[in-house]
Write a protein that holds these residues in place. Sequence first.
Motif, PDB file in Angstrom:
ATOM      1  N   ASP A   1       3.174  36.619  53.196  1.00 30.76           N
ATOM      2  CA  ASP A   1       2.397  35.381  53.087  1.00 30.76           C
ATOM      3  C   ASP A   1       3.023  34.362  52.142  1.00 30.76           C
ATOM      4  O   ASP A   1       2.725  33.164  52.245  1.00 30.76           O
ATOM      5  CB  ASP A   1       0.974  35.696  52.619  1.00 30.76           C
ATOM      6  N   GLU A   2       3.853  34.818  51.215  1.00 35.60           N
ATOM      7  CA  GLU A   2       4.508  33.873  50.315  1.00 35.60           C
ATOM      8  C   GLU A   2       5.402  32.900  51.080  1.00 35.60           C
ATOM      9  O   GLU A   2       5.544  31.740  50.696  1.00 35.60           O
ATOM     10  CB  GLU A   2       5.355  34.627  49.296  1.00 35.60           C
ATOM     11  N   ILE A   3       5.994  33.376  52.155  1.00 36.03           N
ATOM     12  CA  ILE A   3       6.850  32.517  52.971  1.00 36.03           C
ATOM     13  C   ILE A   3       6.015  31.406  53.604  1.00 36.03           C
ATOM     14  O   ILE A   3       6.457  30.255  53.703  1.00 36.03           O
ATOM     15  CB  ILE A   3       7.579  33.350  54.038  1.00 36.03           C
ATOM     16  N   SER A   4       4.796  31.756  54.011  1.00 38.08           N
ATOM     17  CA  SER A   4       3.894  30.741  54.556  1.00 38.08           C
ATOM     18  C   SER A   4       3.545  29.696  53.501  1.00 38.08           C
ATOM     19  O   SER A   4       3.533  28.486  53.779  1.00 38.08           O
ATOM     20  CB  SER A   4       2.618  31.403  55.080  1.00 38.08           C
ATOM     21  N   THR A   5       3.270  30.166  52.281  1.00 41.06           N
ATOM     22  CA  THR A   5       2.982  29.235  51.192  1.00 41.06           C
ATOM     23  C   THR A   5       4.151  28.292  50.950  1.00 41.06           C
ATOM     24  O   THR A   5       3.978  27.069  50.821  1.00 41.06           O
ATOM     25  CB  THR A   5       2.664  30.012  49.897  1.00 41.06           C
TER      26      THR A   5
ATOM     27  N   ARG B   1       6.702  23.004  51.027  1.00 43.07           N
ATOM     28  CA  ARG B   1       8.018  22.371  51.109  1.00 43.07           C
ATOM     29  C   ARG B   1       8.096  21.337  52.231  1.00 43.07           C
ATOM     30  O   ARG B   1       8.919  20.428  52.183  1.00 43.07           O
ATOM     31  CB  ARG B   1       9.084  23.451  51.336  1.00 43.07           C
ATOM     32  N   ASN B   2       7.266  21.456  53.233  1.00 39.95           N
ATOM     33  CA  ASN B   2       7.364  20.598  54.409  1.00 39.95           C
ATOM     34  C   ASN B   2       6.259  19.553  54.499  1.00 39.95           C
ATOM     35  O   ASN B   2       6.082  18.930  55.557  1.00 39.95           O
ATOM     36  CB  ASN B   2       7.356  21.440  55.682  1.00 39.95           C
TER      37      ASN B   2
ATOM     38  N   VAL C   1      -0.307  18.865  52.591  1.00 41.44           N
ATOM     39  CA  VAL C   1      -0.604  20.247  52.206  1.00 41.44           C
ATOM     40  C   VAL C   1      -2.085  20.541  52.397  1.00 41.44           C
ATOM     41  O   VAL C   1      -2.484  21.550  52.997  1.00 41.44           O
ATOM     42  CB  VAL C   1      -0.178  20.506  50.748  1.00 41.44           C
ATOM     43  N   ILE C   2      -2.928  19.644  51.884  1.00 44.52           N
ATOM     44  CA  ILE C   2      -4.382  19.852  52.000  1.00 44.52           C
ATOM     45  C   ILE C   2      -4.808  19.815  53.462  1.00 44.52           C
ATOM     46  O   ILE C   2      -5.630  20.642  53.899  1.00 44.52           O
ATOM     47  CB  ILE C   2      -5.130  18.792  51.176  1.00 44.52           C
ATOM     48  N   SER C   3      -4.260  18.890  54.238  1.00 41.87           N
ATOM     49  CA  SER C   3      -4.617  18.793  55.656  1.00 41.87           C
ATOM     50  C   SER C   3      -4.214  20.046  56.417  1.00 41.87           C
ATOM     51  O   SER C   3      -4.964  20.549  57.262  1.00 41.87           O
ATOM     52  CB  SER C   3      -3.955  17.562  56.272  1.00 41.87           C
ATOM     53  N   THR C   4      -3.039  20.588  56.124  1.00 41.79           N
ATOM     54  CA  THR C   4      -2.576  21.788  56.817  1.00 41.79           C
ATOM     55  C   THR C   4      -3.433  22.997  56.470  1.00 41.79           C
ATOM     56  O   THR C   4      -3.817  23.780  57.348  1.00 41.79           O
ATOM     57  CB  THR C   4      -1.103  22.072  56.452  1.00 41.79           C
ATOM     58  N   VAL C   5      -3.740  23.133  55.185  1.00 40.34           N
ATOM     59  CA  VAL C   5      -4.555  24.268  54.757  1.00 40.34           C
ATOM     60  C   VAL C   5      -5.973  24.165  55.312  1.00 40.34           C
ATOM     61  O   VAL C   5      -6.634  25.184  55.555  1.00 40.34           O
ATOM     62  CB  VAL C   5      -4.573  24.361  53.219  1.00 40.34           C
ATOM     63  N   LYS C   6      -6.417  22.947  55.564  1.00 41.99           N
ATOM     64  CA  LYS C   6      -7.778  22.747  56.054  1.00 41.99           C
ATOM     65  C   LYS C   6      -7.938  23.171  57.507  1.00 41.99           C
ATOM     66  O   LYS C   6      -9.056  23.395  57.974  1.00 41.99           O
ATOM     67  CB  LYS C   6      -8.174  21.272  55.888  1.00 41.99           C
TER      68      LYS C   6
ATOM     69  N   LYS D   1       8.185  21.266  42.656  1.00 40.84           N
ATOM     70  CA  LYS D   1       8.876  20.020  42.323  1.00 40.84           C
ATOM     71  C   LYS D   1       9.742  20.169  41.066  1.00 40.84           C
ATOM     72  O   LYS D   1      10.504  19.260  40.735  1.00 40.84           O
ATOM     73  CB  LYS D   1       7.868  18.888  42.101  1.00 40.84           C
ATOM     74  N   LEU D   2       9.635  21.315  40.393  1.00 35.22           N
ATOM     75  CA  LEU D   2      10.406  21.539  39.177  1.00 35.22           C
ATOM     76  C   LEU D   2      11.839  21.967  39.466  1.00 35.22           C
ATOM     77  O   LEU D   2      12.666  22.027  38.554  1.00 35.22           O
ATOM     78  CB  LEU D   2       9.720  22.597  38.307  1.00 35.22           C
TER      79      LEU D   2
END
Length: 301
Positions: A97-101, A106-107, A113-118, A137-138
């Motif tokens: 699941d980390e790869i999904s995160t 990243r994309n 991000v919020i729209s995709t997770v929703k 971003k670091l």
Amino acid sequence: MPSASRSALPGSADASSSAGAPRAVENPDTASYPSGGGSHYARDFVASYLLEPVKVAPRSWTPGFTLRRIDLILIVLVTLAGLGLRISRYGQSLFADEISTLWIVRNNDLSGVISTVKTDAEISPPLYFVLAWFSTKLGSAPELVRLPSLIAGVLSIPLVYVLALTLANRRAAMVAATVMALSPFMIYYSGEGRNYAVMVFLVVISTLSMVIAARGGWRWLWAVYALSSCLALYSHYTAVFVLFGQFLWLVWAHPRARRPALLANVAVLIGFLPWLPGFRADGDSPTTALANQLLPFNFST
């Protein structure tokens, strides 16, 4: 005449000094100690420095809550040990699941991000993804997606210590912090780019602020309790079981705190309302159906 009586002789040096005559002050660095003086010095150091209580909070809401310097040293050592164990997990390759995160953060920009997770593409609330978006971003290292979990997992160690110290005593607090630091589950999830360690961290904050506020402590801690509870729900849905248990204990153990506790939980529900469409989408996700098939127990069995 025995030597023990010399100090009682009139006109002796000892008698003069006892009568108020000034005495030379020896340099403690060059003074010669009698037999056993070194051990006395060590005991004095332990008693006056390491075991001296440090005032950390008003005693009105934490009866018996005292923290010694030796306690601070020990909890720092335990926390550093927990950090070392978590760092070893942090550097491993991303998995499952980390790869999904990583793909989501990243994309997409932050709103993406919020729209995709929703949608039903993910079955988790958005908080961890937002934190991971900032952490990535670091730099370019993919392990940065785990940074929120690492920070939350390490900070949970001293927080658990303070919580146990508030509820019990120093010994129980040290045991609780050590268990948190050495727990294989907490070590693993503190190095995983998912939301579990962050949820635990927020639940600990919620519990600690609730206990202090219910005991008549600072009233603004009710706001901290509400905010951390709401953020815990935004990190993982299963936090609701812990929060519900908290509320039941609170209304039973502290009847006078029922009104602020109820208001705080109403604020939690209001704060979670904007995510209800995402919650429904997660329930309809094919991933949820697949996960239910893999679990021995679910809401349909």
